[in-house]
Motif scaffolding. Structure first.
Motif, PDB file in Angstrom:
ATOM      1  N   ARG A   1     -12.067  -7.732  -5.729  1.00  7.77           N
ATOM      2  CA  ARG A   1     -12.139  -6.856  -4.552  1.00  7.77           C
ATOM      3  C   ARG A   1     -10.774  -6.239  -4.247  1.00  7.77           C
ATOM      4  N   ASN A   2      -9.733  -7.053  -4.251  1.00  8.84           N
ATOM      5  CA  ASN A   2      -8.399  -6.559  -3.923  1.00  8.84           C
ATOM      6  C   ASN A   2      -7.883  -5.581  -4.972  1.00  8.84           C
ATOM      7  N   TYR A   3      -8.087  -5.937  -6.230  1.00 11.39           N
ATOM      8  CA  TYR A   3      -7.554  -5.070  -7.285  1.00 11.39           C
ATOM      9  C   TYR A   3      -8.251  -3.715  -7.286  1.00 11.39           C
ATOM     10  N   TYR A   4      -9.584  -3.702  -7.299  1.00  9.95           N
ATOM     11  CA  TYR A   4     -10.308  -2.444  -7.469  1.00  9.95           C
ATOM     12  C   TYR A   4     -10.328  -1.576  -6.219  1.00  9.95           C
ATOM     13  N   SER A   5     -10.269  -2.182  -5.045  1.00 12.52           N
ATOM     14  CA  SER A   5     -10.336  -1.382  -3.820  1.00 12.52           C
ATOM     15  C   SER A   5      -8.959  -0.920  -3.338  1.00 12.52           C
ATOM     16  N   ILE A   6      -7.902  -1.614  -3.749  1.00 13.64           N
ATOM     17  CA  ILE A   6      -6.565  -1.271  -3.249  1.00 13.64           C
ATOM     18  C   ILE A   6      -5.593  -0.954  -4.383  1.00 13.64           C
ATOM     19  N   VAL A   7      -5.306  -1.958  -5.208  1.00 14.99           N
ATOM     20  CA  VAL A   7      -4.255  -1.797  -6.224  1.00 14.99           C
ATOM     21  C   VAL A   7      -4.601  -0.705  -7.225  1.00 14.99           C
ATOM     22  N   CYS A   8      -5.819  -0.742  -7.764  1.00 14.46           N
ATOM     23  CA  CYS A   8      -6.215   0.250  -8.772  1.00 14.46           C
ATOM     24  C   CYS A   8      -6.161   1.669  -8.213  1.00 14.46           C
ATOM     25  N   ILE A   9      -6.633   1.853  -6.979  1.00 13.12           N
ATOM     26  CA  ILE A   9      -6.635   3.183  -6.371  1.00 13.12           C
ATOM     27  C   ILE A   9      -5.212   3.691  -6.162  1.00 13.12           C
ATOM     28  N   GLU A  10      -4.319   2.809  -5.701  1.00 15.14           N
ATOM     29  CA  GLU A  10      -2.951   3.241  -5.460  1.00 15.14           C
ATOM     30  C   GLU A  10      -2.226   3.578  -6.764  1.00 15.14           C
ATOM     31  N   TRP A  11      -2.501   2.802  -7.817  1.00 15.77           N
ATOM     32  CA  TRP A  11      -1.901   3.148  -9.106  1.00 15.77           C
ATOM     33  C   TRP A  11      -2.476   4.452  -9.639  1.00 15.77           C
ATOM     34  N   LEU A  12      -3.756   4.690  -9.431  1.00 18.88           N
ATOM     35  CA  LEU A  12      -4.356   5.958  -9.850  1.00 18.88           C
ATOM     36  C   LEU A  12      -3.655   7.126  -9.164  1.00 18.88           C
ATOM     37  N   LYS A  13      -3.446   7.024  -7.876  1.00 14.55           N
ATOM     38  CA  LYS A  13      -2.758   8.091  -7.144  1.00 14.55           C
ATOM     39  C   LYS A  13      -1.324   8.258  -7.644  1.00 14.55           C
ATOM     40  N   ASN A  14      -0.695   7.124  -7.960  1.00 12.67           N
ATOM     41  CA  ASN A  14       0.669   7.185  -8.456  1.00 12.67           C
ATOM     42  C   ASN A  14       0.730   7.901  -9.808  1.00 12.67           C
TER      43      ASN A  14
ATOM     44  N   VAL B   1       0.837  -1.192   0.000  1.00  6.47           N
ATOM     45  CA  VAL B   1       0.000   0.000   0.000  1.00  6.47           C
ATOM     46  C   VAL B   1       0.870   1.239   0.000  1.00  6.47           C
ATOM     47  N   LEU B   2       0.686   2.076  -0.986  1.00 10.38           N
ATOM     48  CA  LEU B   2       1.463   3.309  -1.107  1.00 10.38           C
ATOM     49  C   LEU B   2       0.692   4.450  -0.477  1.00 10.38           C
ATOM     50  N   VAL B   3       1.315   5.192   0.400  1.00 10.07           N
ATOM     51  CA  VAL B   3       0.671   6.312   1.068  1.00 10.07           C
ATOM     52  C   VAL B   3       1.311   7.611   0.588  1.00 10.07           C
ATOM     53  N   PHE B   4       0.500   8.508   0.077  1.00  3.78           N
ATOM     54  CA  PHE B   4       0.986   9.819  -0.359  1.00  3.78           C
ATOM     55  C   PHE B   4       0.792  10.818   0.773  1.00  3.78           C
ATOM     56  N   VAL B   5       1.832  11.528   1.115  1.00  6.13           N
ATOM     57  CA  VAL B   5       1.765  12.525   2.175  1.00  6.13           C
ATOM     58  C   VAL B   5       1.971  13.897   1.562  1.00  6.13           C
ATOM     59  N   GLY B   6       1.019  14.776   1.783  1.00  6.16           N
ATOM     60  CA  GLY B   6       1.168  16.145   1.340  1.00  6.16           C
ATOM     61  C   GLY B   6       0.964  16.368  -0.142  1.00  6.16           C
ATOM     62  N   VAL B   7       0.378  15.385  -0.834  1.00 10.56           N
ATOM     63  CA  VAL B   7       0.119  15.557  -2.253  1.00 10.56           C
ATOM     64  C   VAL B   7      -1.133  16.415  -2.426  1.00 10.56           C
TER      65      VAL B   7
END
Length: 358
Positions: free
Chosen positions: A171-184, A5-11
């Motif tokens: 569930r795992n892809y759309y709720s976690i992986v996809c969102i983190e790649w979108l933020k990336n 899980v990638l966490v963006f701080v201050g973006v």
């Protein structure tokens, strides 16, 4: 399956609201001068990747992707897409049999992706299949169940619903992986994606007896609302809203058309109101063109569509009639009585690695 899980701080993104990551896969059979399979990826409706079955290589379509991901990334995206090409070929053959079709051009499409609201942190996901321009099988994200509006797709939906591992992967892809790649991806392209350009609005008409078009073009991001007003009251009848179309420069255009008689126009006050990113623009003067000429802005739009067909967004534009707001794995059902389940996604099953993108 382990998830990083990638966490963006201050973006901070310059415009707030919903952001989206969408993919459009299109398989085509029949005598057509176009690749059998294409895949297009979009962030906030801007194309950032492309793949087709002729070149068999996933490639970046924006500078911000070229600068932030190297050859290893694109190799990882290529392999599942090569597998999806074969799966789509097989599935089209199944579907032709189910629909009693033997010849002609037929298309199978998959649209999937996720949305993230940077203000509320709310997320959403979507995954839909279409065949020959109509809905075939869709995922109900809230219920995490598949359904089909046509009889030929019911058995496929039931088969996928019975695969618990398949649903858990969704569930795992759309709720976690996809969102983190979108933020990336948003972080990669923030200088480009954070821009805001207001639309240019024109009222266009070929002759006094033809329909009137309210044409909004050159705006970014893509979210726009077009409303017709008559004497200060909203009009909903006889209004035709076109699909959102991209321009060559990365901006967007959209048209809303209405039909009224010259007498109606003479005795009433008509106007078109366009809202974009909190700004409102109103047009009430109609520009009339000769019957043998078309507005320059419309011509630009047609050219943009032609260019996009060649740049690989055909799957995006051909997508079935209703407007939809889309792991290196592939679960393929070999039974010929059921549609093979192509669950491959171009991102890894793991989230993106944390990196310095300053």
């Amino acid at each position: 399956m382990w998830l990083v899980v990638l966490v963006f701080v201050g973006v901070h993104f310059a415009y707030a609201g919903k952001h989206s990551l969408k993919y459009f896969y299109t398989g085509v059979s029949g005598d057509i001068d176009f690749p059998e399979f294409t895949a297009v990826g979009l962030v906030d409706d801007e194309q950032f990747m492309y793949f087709d079955s002729n070149k068999k290589e996933a490639v970046p379509k924006t500078e911000w992707m070229k600068q932030n991901e190297g050859a290893d990334y694109w190799d990882r995206q290529t392999q599942p897409l090569i597998g999806s090409h074969q799966t789509f070929k097989n599935n089209i053959q199944f579907l032709k049999e189910w629909f009693n079709q033997s010849a002609g051009v037929h298309t199978l499409q998959r649209m999937y992706g996720c949305e993230w609201d940077d203000q509320t942190e709310a997320t959403n996901a979507f995954k839909q299949y279409g065949y020959d321009g109509e809905d075939f099988v869709s995922l109900d994200w809230k219920e995490l169940r598949y359904f089909s509006p046509v009889q030929q797709g019911v058995q496929t939906a039931q088969n996928w619903n019975n695969k618990k591992g398949f649903l858990e992967n969704d569930r795992n892809y759309y709720s976690i992986v996809c969102i983190e790649w979108l933020k990336n991806y948003l972080q990669y392209g923030k200088r480009r994606l954070q821009k805001m350009v207001s639309p240019r609005v024109s009222l266009l008409q070929k002759s006094s007896s033809s329909s009137v078009s309210c044409h909004a073009t050159g705006f970014y991001p893509s979210g726009v609302t077009i409303t017709w007003m008559r004497n200060g009251q909203e009009l909903h009848e006889d209004v035709d809203l076109s699909e959102l179309l991209p321009n060559e420069d990365g901006t967007f255009q959209r048209t809303s058309t209405i039909k009224f008689t010259p007498d109606e126009y003479k005795n009433n006050k008509f106007s078109c109101v366009v809202e974009h990113q909190g700004k409102t623009m109103t047009a009430n003067e109609i520009r009339t063109n000769n019957a043998d000429s078309a507005p320059i802005s419309i011509i630009v739009g047609v050219v943009a569509v032609v260019l996009l067909m060649f740049s690989g967004v055909a799957g995006y534009l051909v997508y079935w009639k209703k407007e939809k707001l889309g792991p290196n794995t592939s679960a393929v059902d070999s039974a010929t009585s059921l549609l093979s389940s192509d669950s491959s996604s171009v991102e890894n099953t793991k989230g993106p690695k944390k990196r310095d993108t300053r």
